[in-house]
Design a protein around this motif. Structure first.
Motif: not given
Length: 512
Positions: A329, A459, A464
């Motif tokens: 991420r 992101y 997620d």
């Protein structure tokens, strides 16, 4: 004589008052006050005497009246003593519905091919005025037989574990347990303990979303990754795992039968390296192995290519996902990263996703993505405005477009091998896109390179989504259109770095 007349007059007056009171009474209240009938059962499901009842069936009782839970037990027995189940009527597994006339009992799964009997205690329900259920009449029995083979009384056996017991390089994402026969899970949890402190790190509902079953194999996915280079052990009680006949696996309840140490991690800025030689395994040292997407309709296959050697073929309908991990991420402008991979695909209509972590249903959705864009029409200088796109969105949206670069970037989807490289130098606020080691840009279009306009997370914070290959992060965008779903091609040597690659490093990758 006067006294007699007075008494008679008083008597008549009293009768008139009583008659007037009775006329004024509410009929319903009068009926309630006079309700002395005990509630009784009008139907059982499964009906008594039936054969072939499913092992995961609920038991349903319908009463003649509105009822409420009282006191008492419901007992379910068979010829196997360990399979006896006793419920207090106020247990959460017993519910009332349909205006409190229907009681549903949610027992543990039954054994296969067995005769069962259910006994209801007196007083387990009462009606609205307190009349109690009298219990089952002496001449009434609730019995049924389950489907399946009554001869199977052998518990399942655990034949292998991944990671193995005492393994030193375990994945930080999941365990897999393989049994000698098809299995299912029941009420209970898989518990992952920190071996140093004996504290529970994850308690995973055995019947929840974190557990998946494929015949003999149970996969237990952690709700969050374990730490690199740490010791853990696994426990779960007897009965959490059963075979299809309902026989319980004994479980693992000590701290030594199943323990492992997680992989130490790459220790470098290389977060992912998937060669695609024979499988989707990551060799970076992090074990960030990709897996076939859960809604994929085709397999990723592997073949030998004259130019690149062993490569992966992403057939139409196939896609793969990387695991979700903090190292994958980019949370803020301090988190540089780079993506490098080799591609060979023919041009196709529309804008199918090649790799990314966002919902491509809108370019403004959070995340990043590489896609081809009407690639069957594009070649530099032929007048089309398409080709291929790198899309990024945080609080704002930006798009690098092949046809807008100066000079225009070569085609990516022309059925020739190309190395595509995307460098997110967030510290210096610059996006760089390369094809075959050559950068293409246009300094007159800030939204094609200025990463300062997307300073937030790259992101989807809410969803997620994983980094996904041959689909968008949802796994649904390409599949949602026949043109995009038809995309097929070859992929080789995916690498993701937690740094901004230099031009020299990109050249070195090209020449490997």
């Amino acid at each position: 004589m006067k006294n007699i007349e007075f008494k008679y007059s008083s008597f008549v007056s009293g009768l008139l008052i009583l008659f007037t009171f009775l006329l004024s009474c509410d009929d319903n209240n009068l009926e309630d006050d006079m309700d002395i009938t005990n509630p009784y059962v009008i139907s059982y499901n499964p009906i008594s005497g039936v054969d072939g009842v499913a092992l995961n069936s609920n038991l349903v009782i319908t009463f003649d009246d509105i009822v409420y839970k009282g006191q008492g037990k419901i007992t379910i027995t068979t010829d196997v003593e360990d399979a006896k189940q006793v419920f207090d009527v106020n247990d959460a597994n017993i519910t009332l519905s349909n205006v409190n006339r229907v009681m549903t009992i949610n027992p543990q799964d039954f054994l296969s091919g067995r005769n069962y009997q259910v006994v209801l205690d007196k007083g387990i329900v009462v009606d609205s005025v307190g009349n109690r259920y009298f219990g089952m009449p002496d001449n009434e029995a609730w019995t049924f037989k389950t489907g399946g083979n009554a001869g199977d009384l052998v518990a399942p056996e655990l034949v292998s574990m991944d990671p193995m017991d005492d393994e030193a390089e375990a994945s930080v994402f999941a365990i897999e347990l393989t049994f000698n026969e098809p299995v299912k899970t029941a009420v209970g949890s898989f518990i992952i303990y920190d071996a140093d402190t004996d504290t529970a790190v994850h308690t995973i509902n055995a019947e929840g979303e974190g557990v998946s079953i494929n015949e003999e194999v149970i996969k237990v996915s952690y709700p969050a990754p374990l730490a690199f280079g740490k010791g853990y052990y696994v426990q779960f009680e007897s009965g959490v795992v059963k075979d299809i006949a309902g026989n319980s696996f004994t479980g693992i309840t000590d701290n030594s039968s199943y323990n492992f140490t997680t992989v130490t991690g790459s220790g470098t800025e290389l977060a992912v390296h998937i060669p695609f030689d024979t499988d989707l395994s990551d060799i970076s040292g992090n074990k960030f192995d990709a897996v076939l997407g859960p809604t994929a309709t085709a397999e990723v296959t592997f073949e030998s290519d004259a130019t690149r050697g062993q490569v992966a073929r992403f057939n139409a309908g196939a896609y793969a996902q990387l695991p979700v991990h903090p190292l994958l991420r980019s949370v803020s402008a301090a988190n540089n990263f780079s993506v490098n991979l080799w591609l060979k695909l023919a041009g196709t209509d529309s804008d199918p996703a090649i790799i990314g972590n966002k919902d491509w249903g809108s370019g403004g959705n959070l995340g990043w993505l590489l896609c081809t864009d009407d690639g069957h029409e594009y070649a530099p200088g032929n007048g089309t405005e398409h080709g291929w796109i790198v899309n990024i969105a945080s609080e704002n949206r930006m798009d690098w477009r092949a046809a807008e670069m100066n000079p225009q970037a070569p085609a990516l989807s022309d059925d020739v091998w190309h190395m595509a490289t995307i460098v997110f130098d967030r510290v210096n606020g610059e996006l760089s896109v390369y094809i075959d080691g050559v950068e293409f840009s246009n300094t007159t279009i800030p939204t094609s390179f200025d990463l300062n306009t997307v300073a937030g997370p790259l992101y989807d914070v809410a969803n997620d989504y994983p980094i996904t290959i041959w689909e968008d992060g949802t796994g649904a965008y390409n599949a949602g259109d026949d043109r995009r779903a038809a995309m097929t091609g070859l992929v080789d040597d995916l690498r993701i770095y937690n740094k901004a690659l230099s031009a020299g490093e990109i050249t070195a990758l090209l020449n490997e």
